[in-house]
Design an enzyme around this catalytic site. Sequence first.
Site, PDB file in Angstrom:
ATOM      1  N   ASP A   5      28.361   3.360 -16.671  1.00 49.14           N
ATOM      2  CA  ASP A   5      28.848   2.499 -17.758  1.00 49.14           C
ATOM      3  C   ASP A   5      28.676   1.027 -17.353  1.00 49.14           C
ATOM      4  O   ASP A   5      28.608   0.717 -16.155  1.00 49.14           O
ATOM      5  CB  ASP A   5      30.329   2.852 -17.982  1.00 49.14           C
ATOM      6  CG  ASP A   5      30.897   2.317 -19.285  1.00 49.14           C
ATOM      7  OD1 ASP A   5      30.111   1.946 -20.177  1.00 49.14           O
ATOM      8  OD2 ASP A   5      32.134   2.289 -19.420  1.00 49.14           O
ATOM      9  N   GLY A  26      39.774  -1.234 -24.298  1.00 52.69           N
ATOM     10  CA  GLY A  26      41.108  -1.130 -23.712  1.00 52.69           C
ATOM     11  C   GLY A  26      42.249  -1.089 -24.707  1.00 52.69           C
ATOM     12  O   GLY A  26      43.407  -1.121 -24.327  1.00 52.69           O
ATOM     13  N   GLY A  29      34.974   1.043 -26.947  1.00 52.33           N
ATOM     14  CA  GLY A  29      36.377   0.836 -27.337  1.00 52.33           C
ATOM     15  C   GLY A  29      36.875   1.898 -28.300  1.00 52.33           C
ATOM     16  O   GLY A  29      37.688   1.631 -29.176  1.00 52.33           O
ATOM     17  N   THR A  43      39.985   4.263 -22.233  1.00 51.28           N
ATOM     18  CA  THR A  43      41.390   3.936 -21.992  1.00 51.28           C
ATOM     19  C   THR A  43      42.328   5.117 -22.244  1.00 51.28           C
ATOM     20  O   THR A  43      43.277   5.339 -21.500  1.00 51.28           O
ATOM     21  CB  THR A  43      41.787   2.754 -22.905  1.00 51.28           C
ATOM     22  OG1 THR A  43      40.872   1.689 -22.637  1.00 51.28           O
ATOM     23  CG2 THR A  43      43.200   2.296 -22.655  1.00 51.28           C
TER      24      THR A  43
HETATM   25 ZN   LIG Z   1      32.259  -0.795 -23.061  1.00 49.66          ZN
END
Ligand SMILES: [Zn+2]
Length: 280
Positions: free
Chosen positions: A83, A182, A210, A234
Amino acid sequence: MKLYNFNELLSVAKARDFKAIGSFNLHCLEMLPAFFKAARDTHSPLMIQISTGTAEYLGYKLLVDSVRSLAESEQVPTCLHLDHCSDIASIVTAIDAGFSSVMYDGSHLEMDENIVNTRKVIDIARQRNVSVEAELGAIGGSEDGKAVAEEDITFTTVEDAKRFVDETGVDMLAVSVGTVHGMYTGKAHIQHQRLAEITEATQTPLVLHGGTGVSDEDMRRAVAGGIEKVNVGTEMNVQWVGRCMQTFEKGKVNDSVRKFLIPANNAVTQVLMEKIGLFK
Ligand SMILES: [Zn+2]
């Protein structure tokens, strides 16, 4: 069992009636069996992504060996993806270790330099059958310690996306269309019109970063509108840490640590299964 690159994995996913692939961030090795359990139970291929920080913490080779071993024993077509990486040397390390997909993130650079560097990575990756993701525009929030403030978010334009894809031939492109890294409280607002226009202009798989902060309804719409890879990072971390905080608090020091981790791993499996269910 060999690891699949993104394009190969997407073909498997489409053959199994999935419109998109979830790419899930692994934060520690303990989570790994929980990922495979979700993939097996949903009969889904699996894409696991690793931040450079996690890869350095666990070791690139240990990750490749562990993922390959489980892919084989669980019979799950699997892609191992690096990533957000803006360091070409680390990308080469990952490819040499056996990662089957990488992201070169030059989104903080001027477009010309982003194109030049992305092409360099593609030249290296193609020889090894490794797929490459790039990013255009600035997605908000923080990932692996590097924060993009709200005022610095820049949405990807249709013209830039078309030029970038034409000049690089990249396998998949991460776009900034309203999601934030996040985010786990509140929900993002995806710009579906912009997304549809970029899809039409590029004819290339687009990536939504995200994914934790996207409502189920928005996610289904985004996937129908051309998103073919959805990053979720997240939410697994939040669930895992949250459960561990409870179990560690209640436990005794001579309990097997396994007892503390099983509920956390079950919660991670649940997150993956719910997300994967949105991609059908
Ligand atoms: Zn990213």
